[in-house]
Scaffold this active site. Structure first.
Site, PDB file in Angstrom:
ATOM      1  N   ALA A   1      -6.361  -7.602   3.504  1.00  0.00           N
ATOM      2  CA  ALA A   1      -6.075  -6.578   2.137  1.00  0.00           C
ATOM      3  C   ALA A   1      -6.229  -7.694   1.241  1.00  0.00           C
ATOM      4  O   ALA A   1      -5.745  -8.557   0.806  1.00  0.00           O
ATOM      5  CB  ALA A   1      -5.514  -5.999   2.186  1.00  0.00           C
ATOM      6  N   SER A   2      -7.746  -7.704  -0.054  1.00  0.00           N
ATOM      7  CA  SER A   2      -8.171  -8.517  -0.373  1.00  0.00           C
ATOM      8  C   SER A   2      -7.091  -7.844  -1.728  1.00  0.00           C
ATOM      9  O   SER A   2      -6.553  -6.878  -1.880  1.00  0.00           O
ATOM     10  CB  SER A   2      -9.699  -7.865  -0.796  1.00  0.00           C
ATOM     11  OG  SER A   2     -10.936  -8.456  -0.192  1.00  0.00           O
TER      12      SER A   2
END
Length: 403
Positions: A70-71
């Site tokens: 998840a960025s």
């Protein structure tokens, strides 16, 4: 009285933190305040889910980098601003991740837009599908698919966004993006990665914006090389078209270093990655140097940032960016310089000082980029510095950015 923050509090605090550093268009801010990141990261403490950092969701079995993550939320917000989704848009996302970005896109294009997100890993695609169902975005299309192929059966798209790092723009993407459509991707060249916003004009992609970023690389592109001139303690990351020979560099650190210093100074919170970016528009010797703790203990001069600093490599010599803290300017206490190794280390260090000095006169300046199909003849390219990839030719235009 219970002072424990609610999920809404945590989410809004994160968004407040992001917009304090970078104002966002109102629709993107509202989407960030609406979509629940914690539900895309089940099992993670909500307080952690709403911190401004990346979260690994699947480790890579064959390497140190994650297979999927998840960025960082602020990076997600920055790239959404670059893409500028509008109601009714038809968007392809490459790299499904947790499904969180697809949910944000769905909020932004509703009620009549379409989102297709694809991922090569079946487990990641399943995670995204389940999270989107759980959060009310069942209408988002999730496909298990090699991202390099895109999804031509649902093309054309008027916007495309990649949430994995790309070394090249795949040839298969060109016809899937509508003319005048926007493409945002983390593009890697000369060892550094920028989120580049591009608009298609016929057979040319024209840059609108570039922002520093870092992403897990897409599976299937192999244009970057790693050369090890110090037996595992120093690594050079460069492109396949750069003739860097490890045998020539085998003794480079046995020579005494030469240090040169510029007049450029930076503050503790000030980025100097623009030196790297502008150097790629002039100089084909630019790459990334990575020095391990062991290398520093062995006496290798510390790069400005040990894990990722710009360097210049030619033949049996190299130079790279260094920094030293001084007390003469409390606002900008660090002075920038270059260290050179090898017979031509001094020459390369002088070249790097020239890049530093030119950057320091206009620190916000960035080259203009156009990207063309790989078979485009030289005569059809605009004026500028050409970097050839497998599927494309990049031209960096440097008008007004002389060295």
């Amino acid at each position: 009285m219970n002072d424990t923050p609610t999920l809404d509090d945590l989410r809004n605090q994160l968004v407040d933190e992001i917009i304090a550093k970078r104002p966002l268009p109102a629709p993107i801010e509202q989407a960030l305040r609406t979509v629940r990141r914690d539900l895309h990261l089940p099992g993670l403490d909500p307080a952690t889910a709403y911190t401004n950092r990346a979260v690994t969701i699947k480790d890579h079995p064959n390497g140190p980098l994650a297979l999927s993550c998840a960025s960082v939320p602020s990076t997600v917000a920055m790239m959404l601003a670059q893409l500028d989704p509008q109601p009714g848009d038809h968007i392809l996302e490459i790299g499904a991740g947790t499904g969180y970005n697809a949910a944000l896109l769905a909020e932004l294009v509703s009620p009549d837009g379409q989102i297709t997100t694809i991922d090569i890993d079946p487990g990641v695609a399943l995670h995204a599908r389940q999270a989107l169902n759980r959060t009310g975005y069942e209408h988002v299309r999730v496909m298990e698919r090699d991202g390099l192929k895109g999804a031509p059966e649902y093309a054309p798209y008027n916007r495309m966004i990649a949430t994995v790092g790309l070394w090249d723009v795949p040839a298969s993407w060109w016809q899937q993006l509508a003319d005048c459509g926007q493409l945002v991707l983390p593009l890697r060249w000369r060892g550094q990665t920028r989120s580049v916003a591009l608009t298609r004009h016929g057979d040319t992609l024209v840059s609108d914006d570039m922002e520093l970023c870092g992403f897990v690389p897409i599976i299937g592109q192999h244009g970057e090389r790693t050369t090890d001139p110090a037996h595992g303690t120093v690594r050079l990351h460069h492109d396949q078209d750069q003739p860097i020979d490890p045998d020539q560099l085998a003794e480079v650190y046995s020579t005494p270093p030469t240090e040169l210093w510029s007049q450029a100074r930076v503050g503790s919170e000030e980025t100097f990655d623009g030196i790297w970016l502008r150097a790629t528009a002039f100089d084909d010797t630019v790459c990334r140097i990575e020095a391990t703790k062991q290398a520093l203990e062995d006496g290798v001069r510390r790069p400005a940032i040990p894990s990722r600093s710009p360097g210049l490599v030619s033949g049996n010599s190299l130079a790279y960016l260094i920094a030293e803290r001084e007390n003469t300017d409390p606002q900008r206490p660090s002075r920038l310089g270059a260290v050179g190794y090898g017979p031509d280390g001094m020459t390369l260090a002088h070249s790097l000082i020239a890049h530093i000095t030119a950057w320091s006169t206009d620190r916000a300046a960035a080259p203009h980029m156009t990207i063309h199909p790989a078979d485009t003849p030289d005569s059809d390219l605009p004026e500028g510095h050409v970097i050839d990839k497998a599927d494309s030719r990049i031209v960096l235009s440097v008008t007004g950015m002389g060295v």
